[in-house]
Design an enzyme around this catalytic site. Sequence first.
Site, PDB file in Angstrom:
ATOM      1  CG  ASP A 102       7.446   2.893  -8.182  1.00 33.29           C
ATOM      2  OD1 ASP A 102       6.922   3.118  -7.077  1.00 33.29           O
ATOM      3  OD2 ASP A 102       8.207   3.709  -8.747  1.00 33.29           O
ATOM      4  CB  SER A 162       7.796   6.553  -3.782  1.00 34.07           C
ATOM      5  OG  SER A 162       6.780   6.511  -4.757  1.00 34.07           O
ATOM      6  CD  GLN A 189       5.094   3.702  -3.787  1.00 31.91           C
ATOM      7  OE1 GLN A 189       4.422   4.538  -4.374  1.00 31.91           O
ATOM      8  NE2 GLN A 189       5.960   2.907  -4.416  1.00 31.91           N
TER       9      GLN A 189
END
Length: 364
Positions: free
Chosen positions: A216, A296, A348
């Site tokens: 991430d 996100s 993502q």
Amino acid sequence: MAKRVTIFDPPEQDHSKALIENVLDLTPVVDLGRDVFTNTRPLWHPPGARGIYGGAAIAQSLSAAMRTVPADFAVHSMHCYFVLAGDSEIPILYHVERVRDGRSFVTRTVQARQQGRPIFTTTLSFSRVGSGGAKTIDHAVSKPVVALPEDAKPGTMKALSHAGGGPFEARKAGIVNRISPNPEEKKVRRFVRARGHISDEGGYQAHLSALAYITDSYFIGTISRVHDIPRFSSPAELEKLLRALKNPSDLDDEDLTRALKELKEEEAAELRRRLEGALSKATDQKYHKEVGMMVSLDHSIYFHNPRAFRADEWMLTEMESPWAGEGRGLAIQKIWSKDGVLIATCTQEGVVRLKQDKPPLSKI
């Protein structure tokens, strides 16, 4: 009454384990069920972020799910949605649901909740090791030829600057097609690894959790990178940094001071030239772009070789963005082990909005 950031008093750091193992440690909450877990230690809230670092929810959900799966099954995919920003001052409860236990595949869902509200949800699939048979179809994208970072010698300024910090470290590895006018042609490369040595006690599951945590990092930020939207997007910030470059000893940031002192004269001149170029664009409203919001929305990881890597060794990541529009952007990430094995592919999507010069038109 003082606010509790964990349900149970956090134990002392276990120095026999890597820092990332301590960060991601879970505690069962048996009073709530056999498959309910909580964060053992407080979670990190990055400066300027809306909530906790998303990689923690991803990794701890994976860790919780793996605790409910037979040892001969390994995760091959997880699909996540960030529902609400996680509060670092409130404990998280991870509820695992055993959706299906098949002969070749096992399915789990994990919902992370704070004060009864879901903040994160994911579905994971596990496959039995070796269930593909003796004959298989095999191919993989080759690892780009990029020299591994050199570990700094003990006692040097570079070693000191990397001695502390978070549970993992990263080094830039260049941008492919950097000068291309087409953002979709650029690829951002970095080397990443967990700090320290991941314990044998954690098994391959600890390396998977560490990898999930790292995926991430700077992921949705790929969108701004390929569009050359600088971190210091205002003229005032750039001018301040330029002034600091002329006299590095005056910098407030200790790490940046050390890094600048190590630069050779030509490297400093190149950095100054690039900053001045960015400054000229920032003062020209025609070129001025500034990120107003970057959050996100979802995150997927396909684990290709879950037992073929160590997360505490240098892994190469390559990020690109095939599309951005409608206030959103999509990023894709490939990750190779130190030995060149493709170990994961991630996607993502996130909200990526620029600050607007004019307020939106009223709807009639």
